[in-house]
Design an enzyme around this catalytic site. Structure first.
Site, PDB file in Angstrom:
ATOM      1  N   ASP A   1       7.842   5.862   0.369  1.00  0.00           N
ATOM      2  CA  ASP A   1       8.299   6.961   1.222  1.00  0.00           C
ATOM      3  C   ASP A   1       7.512   7.102   2.521  1.00  0.00           C
ATOM      4  OD1 ASP A   1       5.876   7.864   0.276  1.00  0.00           O
ATOM      5  OD2 ASP A   1       6.599   9.826  -0.352  1.00  0.00           O
TER       6      ASP A   1
ATOM      7  N   VAL B   1       2.277   3.237  -4.505  1.00  0.00           N
ATOM      8  CA  VAL B   1       1.635   4.528  -4.783  1.00  0.00           C
ATOM      9  C   VAL B   1       2.701   5.615  -4.962  1.00  0.00           C
ATOM     10  CG1 VAL B   1      -0.068   6.202  -4.005  1.00  0.00           C
ATOM     11  CG2 VAL B   1      -0.365   3.784  -3.444  1.00  0.00           C
TER      12      VAL B   1
ATOM     13  N   PRO C   1      -4.124  -1.594  -7.329  1.00  0.00           N
ATOM     14  CA  PRO C   1      -5.140  -2.465  -7.913  1.00  0.00           C
ATOM     15  C   PRO C   1      -6.241  -2.771  -6.900  1.00  0.00           C
ATOM     16  CG  PRO C   1      -2.925  -3.319  -8.288  1.00  0.00           C
ATOM     17  CD  PRO C   1      -2.798  -2.225  -7.276  1.00  0.00           C
TER      18      PRO C   1
ATOM     19  N   HIS D   1      -1.702 -13.429  -0.558  1.00  0.00           N
ATOM     20  CA  HIS D   1      -3.034 -13.821  -0.116  1.00  0.00           C
ATOM     21  C   HIS D   1      -3.027 -15.203   0.528  1.00  0.00           C
ATOM     22  CE1 HIS D   1      -5.214 -10.888  -3.095  1.00  0.00           C
ATOM     23  NE2 HIS D   1      -4.536 -10.272  -2.160  1.00  0.00           N
TER      24      HIS D   1
ATOM     25  N   ASP E   1       3.088 -19.532   1.980  1.00  0.00           N
ATOM     26  CA  ASP E   1       3.528 -20.680   1.189  1.00  0.00           C
ATOM     27  C   ASP E   1       2.757 -20.734  -0.127  1.00  0.00           C
ATOM     28  OD1 ASP E   1       0.995 -21.579   1.870  1.00  0.00           O
ATOM     29  OD2 ASP E   1       1.704 -23.071   3.318  1.00  0.00           O
TER      30      ASP E   1
ATOM     31  N   HIS F   1       0.814  -1.217   0.000  1.00  0.00           N
ATOM     32  CA  HIS F   1       0.000   0.000   0.000  1.00  0.00           C
ATOM     33  C   HIS F   1       0.849   1.268   0.000  1.00  0.00           C
ATOM     34  CE1 HIS F   1      -4.267  -1.362   0.572  1.00  0.00           C
ATOM     35  NE2 HIS F   1      -3.618  -2.495   0.743  1.00  0.00           N
ATOM     36  N   ASP F   2       2.055   1.200   0.478  1.00  0.00           N
ATOM     37  CA  ASP F   2       2.912   2.387   0.462  1.00  0.00           C
ATOM     38  C   ASP F   2       3.721   2.463  -0.825  1.00  0.00           C
ATOM     39  OD1 ASP F   2       4.022   4.761   1.897  1.00  0.00           O
ATOM     40  OD2 ASP F   2       5.886   3.651   1.642  1.00  0.00           O
TER      41      ASP F   2
END
Length: 336
Positions: A84, A80, A172, A202, A260, A76-77
């Site tokens: 940073d 985008v 996404p 996931h 895994d 998420h960082d």
């Protein structure tokens, strides 16, 4: 100049130098931009990575789900615009924070990054960026989950503003087409096998019901494995779940706490929870790699490590760009 004046002038210069160290996070001698590099803090804070690793171990021992959070943070960082730590900033009167948007629903445990930051600050005040702490905690969290150790470069600096307004452009969505997912990651240099490997994250954690009820109501998605549907309906009994309620389904019921390749077997058996999981096996561009990773965990780990490395190096701030935040949730100009 009198002795008193000389002493005052010397103290004044020292205070200015200290201020510049925190406001800019770099001294005049360190202003050269060396970019990202292995062991960046060898001279300035030689214990930094050990402190971060030890804190990750301690926190994981007390709160197992922290590792899922650290792994999500790097996606998420870093995806985008820049890796940073803009994700960590709180909202201000002028801007909404990234972590408070709908797209960041389910992100949590930011307080544990604050705990790590505080430990590092005790060792080396004003030296190690929140961006590097975010990346290294993800690296060590992956290990805690049974994944590969990934050597990652450091030397990132922290951004001063959140990027909530552009999240949709770069991150996404779980209902996005495979074409859209591939295009967004390709823009930062991650190829098709890399994308398939990243979605292997996931394998751990959980998916909140609000993100998957569209596959259950008003009718069950026929692509879902019937044996898995009963469990999903039990965990998500409401067509319109309360977003504040703790209603979720484990991403992988077999090995929910282990990173895994079981995820790929689940996807092949129609047990992927999100629409993007289902598409991963249906699309001819990604199916080959799903099969290959389902067959070989070594191959999955190799591609996962490669993709995480590329992601972690996405357009970082280095040299004199950005700052070294005193605390991770507030830019220095707002910190008192």
């Amino acid at each position: 100049m009198g002795s008193f004046s000389l002493l005052f002038f010397t103290v004044f210069l020292s205070l200015v130098a200290a201020s510049k160290l925190y406001n800019n996070g770099v001294s005049a001698e360190e202003s050269a931009d060396t970019g990202l590099m292995m062991n960046y803090y060898t001279d300035s804070c030689p214990q930094a990575e050990d402190v971060i690793r030890e804190q990750v171990k301690l926190l994981y021992k007390r709160h197992k789900n922290t590792a899922f959070s650290w792994l999500r943070n790097i996606f998420h960082d870093c995806a985008v615009q820049s890796c940073d730590a803009s994700l960590l900033l709180d909202s201000t009167r002028r801007s909404l924070s990234e972590k408070e948007t709908d797209r960041s629903f389910g992100l949590r445990n930011f307080r544990y990054l604050d705990t790590i930051k505080e430990a590092v600050e005790r060792e080396c005040p004003g030296v190690v960026s929140c961006a590097d702490i975010l990346v290294l905690s993800a690296r060590d969290g992956i290990v805690a989950l049974g994944g590969p150790y990934i050597p990652l470069k450091t030397g990132r600096r922290d951004g001063r503003r959140s990027r909530a307004e552009v999240l949709e452009e770069y991150l996404p969505d779980h209902n996005e087409s495979i074409s859209g997912v591939l295009a967004k990651f390709e823009a930062i240099g991650i190829d098709t096998p890399g994308v398939v490997a990243l979605l292997g994250a996931h394998s751990v954690g959980r998916t909140h019901c609000v993100k998957l009820v569209h596959r259950l109501y008003p009718e069950v998605d026929p692509a879902l494995n019937p044996d898995h549907v009963e469990h999903m309906l039990h965990k998500c009994p409401d067509p319109i779940p309360n977003p504040k309620a703790v209603q979720y389904v484990r991403n992988d019921r077999g090995t929910p706490m282990i990173l895994d390749n079981n995820y790929y077997r689940n996807v092949m058996e129609g047990k992927g929870l999100l629409q993007v999981d289902h598409q991963l096996y249906e699309d001819k561009r990604t199916r080959f790699f799903v099969k290959k990773m389902a067959k070989s965990q070594d191959y999955f780990f190799k591609e996962f490590a490669r993709a995480i490395t590329i992601l972690s190096e996405n357009n970082p701030l280095t040299g004199t760009k950005g700052e070294i935040r005193a605390v991770c949730n507030v830019a220095n100009k707002h910190h008192l």
